[in-house]
Design an enzyme around this catalytic site. Structure first.
Site, mmCIF file in Angstrom:
data_model
loop_
_atom_site.group_PDB
_atom_site.id
_atom_site.type_symbol
_atom_site.label_atom_id
_atom_site.label_comp_id
_atom_site.label_asym_id
_atom_site.label_seq_id
_atom_site.Cartn_x
_atom_site.Cartn_y
_atom_site.Cartn_z
ATOM 1 N N CYS A 1 -32.633 65.966 15.094
ATOM 2 C CA CYS A 1 -31.356 66.181 14.036
ATOM 3 C C CYS A 1 -30.247 65.556 14.370
ATOM 4 O O CYS A 1 -29.866 65.332 15.582
ATOM 5 C CB CYS A 1 -31.212 67.888 14.016
ATOM 6 S SG CYS A 1 -29.503 68.094 13.323
ATOM 7 N N ASP B 1 -16.925 62.481 7.416
ATOM 8 C CA ASP B 1 -18.270 62.124 6.513
ATOM 9 C C ASP B 1 -18.294 60.494 6.639
ATOM 10 O O ASP B 1 -17.586 59.896 6.168
ATOM 11 C CB ASP B 1 -18.397 62.749 5.228
ATOM 12 C CG ASP B 1 -19.579 63.032 4.522
ATOM 13 O OD1 ASP B 1 -20.059 63.945 4.272
ATOM 14 O OD2 ASP B 1 -20.168 61.741 4.354
ATOM 15 N N HIS C 1 -28.105 74.903 16.016
ATOM 16 C CA HIS C 1 -28.737 74.301 15.054
ATOM 17 C C HIS C 1 -29.172 75.615 13.969
ATOM 18 O O HIS C 1 -29.929 76.468 14.474
ATOM 19 C CB HIS C 1 -29.919 73.334 15.559
ATOM 20 C CG HIS C 1 -30.920 73.021 14.272
ATOM 21 N ND1 HIS C 1 -30.430 71.698 13.696
ATOM 22 C CD2 HIS C 1 -31.886 73.367 13.696
ATOM 23 C CE1 HIS C 1 -31.397 71.495 12.791
ATOM 24 N NE2 HIS C 1 -32.000 72.532 12.660
ATOM 25 N N ASN D 1 -23.802 73.053 0.845
ATOM 26 C CA ASN D 1 -24.959 72.557 -0.044
ATOM 27 C C ASN D 1 -26.288 73.468 0.836
ATOM 28 O O ASN D 1 -26.587 73.186 1.932
ATOM 29 C CB ASN D 1 -25.174 71.264 -0.164
ATOM 30 C CG ASN D 1 -24.381 70.593 -0.877
ATOM 31 O OD1 ASN D 1 -23.919 71.032 -1.986
ATOM 32 N ND2 ASN D 1 -23.973 69.410 -0.563
ATOM 33 N N GLY E 1 -28.662 69.773 -3.237
ATOM 34 C CA GLY E 1 -27.952 68.556 -2.752
ATOM 35 C C GLY E 1 -27.927 68.363 -1.369
ATOM 36 O O GLY E 1 -27.370 67.356 -0.694
ATOM 37 N N HIS F 1 -23.667 73.031 7.553
ATOM 38 C CA HIS F 1 -22.417 72.189 7.658
ATOM 39 C C HIS F 1 -21.563 72.503 6.348
ATOM 40 O O HIS F 1 -21.982 72.791 5.113
ATOM 41 C CB HIS F 1 -22.500 70.738 7.705
ATOM 42 C CG HIS F 1 -23.263 70.002 6.562
ATOM 43 N ND1 HIS F 1 -24.770 69.924 6.747
ATOM 44 C CD2 HIS F 1 -22.825 69.340 5.554
ATOM 45 C CE1 HIS F 1 -25.240 69.557 5.763
ATOM 46 N NE2 HIS F 1 -24.093 69.139 5.004
ATOM 47 N N HIS G 1 -18.629 71.123 4.175
ATOM 48 C CA HIS G 1 -17.642 69.933 3.552
ATOM 49 C C HIS G 1 -16.301 70.344 3.298
ATOM 50 O O HIS G 1 -16.043 71.556 2.806
ATOM 51 C CB HIS G 1 -18.312 69.065 2.182
ATOM 52 C CG HIS G 1 -19.725 68.853 2.426
ATOM 53 N ND1 HIS G 1 -19.843 67.347 2.609
ATOM 54 C CD2 HIS G 1 -20.613 69.462 2.404
ATOM 55 C CE1 HIS G 1 -21.245 67.276 2.752
ATOM 56 N NE2 HIS G 1 -21.742 68.256 2.513
HETATM 57 P P1 DGP Z 1 -25.389 67.210 2.408
HETATM 58 O O1 DGP Z 1 -25.481 66.576 1.221
HETATM 59 O O2 DGP Z 1 -24.615 68.777 2.334
HETATM 60 O O3 DGP Z 1 -26.550 67.634 3.452
HETATM 61 O O4 DGP Z 1 -24.121 66.383 3.324
HETATM 62 C C1 DGP Z 1 -24.600 65.827 4.548
HETATM 63 C C2 DGP Z 1 -23.469 64.754 4.511
HETATM 64 O O5 DGP Z 1 -23.733 64.057 5.693
HETATM 65 C C3 DGP Z 1 -23.131 63.566 3.571
HETATM 66 O O6 DGP Z 1 -21.909 63.794 2.805
HETATM 67 C C4 DGP Z 1 -23.449 62.305 4.553
HETATM 68 C C5 DGP Z 1 -23.026 62.737 5.944
HETATM 69 N N1 DGP Z 1 -23.574 62.139 6.963
HETATM 70 C C6 DGP Z 1 -25.148 61.773 6.860
HETATM 71 N N2 DGP Z 1 -25.439 61.310 8.006
HETATM 72 C C7 DGP Z 1 -23.953 61.080 8.811
HETATM 73 C C8 DGP Z 1 -23.686 60.560 10.035
HETATM 74 O O7 DGP Z 1 -24.684 59.943 10.812
HETATM 75 N N3 DGP Z 1 -22.484 60.492 10.380
HETATM 76 C C9 DGP Z 1 -21.550 61.165 9.683
HETATM 77 N N4 DGP Z 1 -20.221 61.063 10.068
HETATM 78 N N5 DGP Z 1 -21.906 61.729 8.494
HETATM 79 C C10 DGP Z 1 -23.097 61.724 8.115
#
Ligand code: DGP
Length: 107
Positions: free
Chosen positions: A4, A30, A46, A83, A89, A96, A98
């Site tokens: 993960c 993000d 997790h 989400n 989405g 997590h 946002h």
């Molecule tokens: P969701 O769609 O709710 O699962 O949002 C996942 C978010 O995680 C998306 O906005 C991009 C972010 N993300 C994915 N991989 C990484 C990463 O390796 N590092 C960071 N900082 N953000 C990530």
């Protein structure tokens, strides 16, 4: 969970700069921001999504993390999003929250 990405980030494996770190969660930016400020509040433990969350008291701590992050980043107005599930989405299957502020494009 070994495979993960958010577990690895929360474990410090990628040296991701944390805006906040506690025993329970980390807050970091993000990688694909959908607003001027876009950070994620991520529990260290997790859970695939909100649906799998067993310890509901953790949610209070995570929302506390939202509040602290907003204060730390000087956000007066912000949106929080969780989400849950692919069709909603969710792309990363580790719970997590946002936090978005300024020119929000949607998540
Ligand atoms: P969701 O769609 O709710 O699962 O949002 C996942 C978010 O995680 C998306 O906005 C991009 C972010 N993300 C994915 N991989 C990484 C990463 O390796 N590092 C960071 N900082 N953000 C990530």
């Amino acid at each position: 969970m070994t495979d993960c990405i958010f577990c690895k980030i929360a474990n410090g494996e990628f040296n991701t700069p944390f805006i906040i770190e506690t025993d329970d969660y980390v807050v970091f930016r993000d990688i694909n921001p959908k607003a001027d400020t876009h950070v994620l509040v991520v529990p260290k433990q997790h859970y695939e999504s909100l649906t799998e969350l067993e310890d509901e008291s953790l949610l209070g701590k995570l929302l506390g993390g939202v509040k602290k992050a907003a204060k730390e980043l000087g956000l007066k107005s912000y949106k929080t999003v969780i989400n849950t599930g692919k069709e909603a989405g969710q792309e990363v299957f580790h719970l997590h929250i946002h936090v978005l502020s300024g020119n929000i494009k949607g998540v």
